[in-house]
Design a protein around this motif. Structure first.
Motif, PDB file in Angstrom:
ATOM      1  N   VAL A  20       0.849  -1.192   0.000  1.00 52.94           N
ATOM      2  CA  VAL A  20       0.000   0.000   0.000  1.00 52.94           C
ATOM      3  C   VAL A  20       0.880   1.235   0.000  1.00 52.94           C
ATOM      4  O   VAL A  20       1.816   1.342   0.799  1.00 52.94           O
ATOM      5  CB  VAL A  20      -0.930   0.048   1.233  1.00 52.94           C
ATOM      6  N   ILE A  21       0.599   2.153  -0.903  1.00 53.82           N
ATOM      7  CA  ILE A  21       1.331   3.420  -1.009  1.00 53.82           C
ATOM      8  C   ILE A  21       0.309   4.545  -0.891  1.00 53.82           C
ATOM      9  O   ILE A  21      -0.737   4.510  -1.542  1.00 53.82           O
ATOM     10  CB  ILE A  21       2.071   3.535  -2.351  1.00 53.82           C
ATOM     11  N   LYS A  22       0.635   5.528  -0.068  1.00 57.70           N
ATOM     12  CA  LYS A  22      -0.304   6.615   0.200  1.00 57.70           C
ATOM     13  C   LYS A  22       0.205   7.924  -0.390  1.00 57.70           C
ATOM     14  O   LYS A  22       1.409   8.213  -0.355  1.00 57.70           O
ATOM     15  CB  LYS A  22      -0.487   6.771   1.707  1.00 57.70           C
ATOM     16  N   CYS A  23      -0.721   8.718  -0.901  1.00 52.59           N
ATOM     17  CA  CYS A  23      -0.396  10.023  -1.491  1.00 52.59           C
ATOM     18  C   CYS A  23      -1.298  11.076  -0.852  1.00 52.59           C
ATOM     19  O   CYS A  23      -2.523  10.929  -0.861  1.00 52.59           O
ATOM     20  CB  CYS A  23      -0.631   9.965  -2.991  1.00 52.59           C
ATOM     21  N   THR A  24      -0.698  12.108  -0.300  1.00 54.35           N
ATOM     22  CA  THR A  24      -1.479  13.219   0.235  1.00 54.35           C
ATOM     23  C   THR A  24      -1.275  14.441  -0.648  1.00 54.35           C
ATOM     24  O   THR A  24      -0.192  14.642  -1.218  1.00 54.35           O
ATOM     25  CB  THR A  24      -1.073  13.545   1.681  1.00 54.35           C
ATOM     26  N   TYR A  25      -2.324  15.248  -0.776  1.00 60.97           N
ATOM     27  CA  TYR A  25      -2.249  16.430  -1.626  1.00 60.97           C
ATOM     28  C   TYR A  25      -2.870  17.602  -0.889  1.00 60.97           C
ATOM     29  O   TYR A  25      -3.563  17.431   0.118  1.00 60.97           O
ATOM     30  CB  TYR A  25      -2.959  16.170  -2.969  1.00 60.97           C
TER      31      TYR A  25
END
Lengths: 113, 114
Positions: A20-25
């Motif tokens: 699982v890879i998370k991206c915040t913007y």
């Protein structure tokens, strides 16, 4: 402009396990959320994307989930295989009137046989 | 379709020389993007065109860099004069903006400035 962060920056998993890879913007107006995969020495290629009116999308072993309230989206890879080893980039789009994707710093995924 | 075509694939040049990178987008695509990729700075958008018109060039590092798109099937990125810090892989990508936002990348040009 859009600030994009990916976590983790590197990830090693045993073959067959999930990743699982998370991206915040930062831009709450963002409404298009793609993930690109770049194998060593190759070009980036789109593997899955989602629009803001959908919370989750699946394509075989990969899925993307979106949490617009918290401003993050995640890439899920199940039953990992050696060919999943690559660098993965998220690239949220601030709005449909502008095609300027802001690429994250990338996550290097290594699948351990 | 052959996909996005870039030339040359590798370029080695000396500091101070002019460098021209070339790109042919996928036929029918109306948006074209130039990116630079380095270990330190990641994948950066330099400039993008829509219908041959530059839309956003805020990523162009300085006046030494210029880009043109004289027609729908050809674009150039020029660096004059080149410097060692310009060493990177330069990607061109194209998309069909009214169909989806998927960007199709070319194979890249690896530039080394000595």
């Amino acid at each position: 402009g859009e600030n994009v962060e990916q976590h983790p920056s590197t990830l090693s998993v045993q073959e067959g396990d999930s990743a699982v890879i998370k991206c915040t913007y930062s831009d709450s107006a963002s409404n298009y959320f793609p993930w690109y995969k770049q194998e060593l020495g190759k070009r980036p290629q789109l593997i899955i994307d989602i629009r803001s009116n959908v919370g989750e999308k699946k394509d075989q072993r990969i899925a993307v989930t979106l949490n617009k309230t918290a401003k993050h989206f995640s890439l899920h890879i199940t039953e990992t295989q050696p060919e999943d080893s690559a660098v993965y980039f998220c690239a949220p789009l601030p709005n449909f009137g502008n095609e300027k994707l802001t690429f994250g710093t990338g996550t290097r995924l290594t699948i351990i046989p | 379709d052959a996909g996005v075509i870039q030339s040359p694939r590798h370029e080695v040049t000396e500091m101070g020389q002019e460098v021209t990178l070339r790109c042919k987008p996928i036929s029918g695509h109306n948006s074209l993007f130039w990116y630079r990729q380095t270990m330190m700075r990641g994948l950066e958008l330099l400039i993008y065109f829509n219908n041959n018109v530059p839309i956003d060039d805020s990523g162009m590092p300085e006046d030494r860099f210029s880009a043109k798109m004289p027609n729908a099937s050809f674009s150039t990125l020029k660096i004059q004069p080149s410097e060692p810090r310009d060493s990177a892989v330069y990607f061109c990508a194209s998309s069909f903006d009214t169909a989806s936002y998927e960007q199709y990348f070319g194979p890249g040009t690896r530039l080394t400035v000595t």
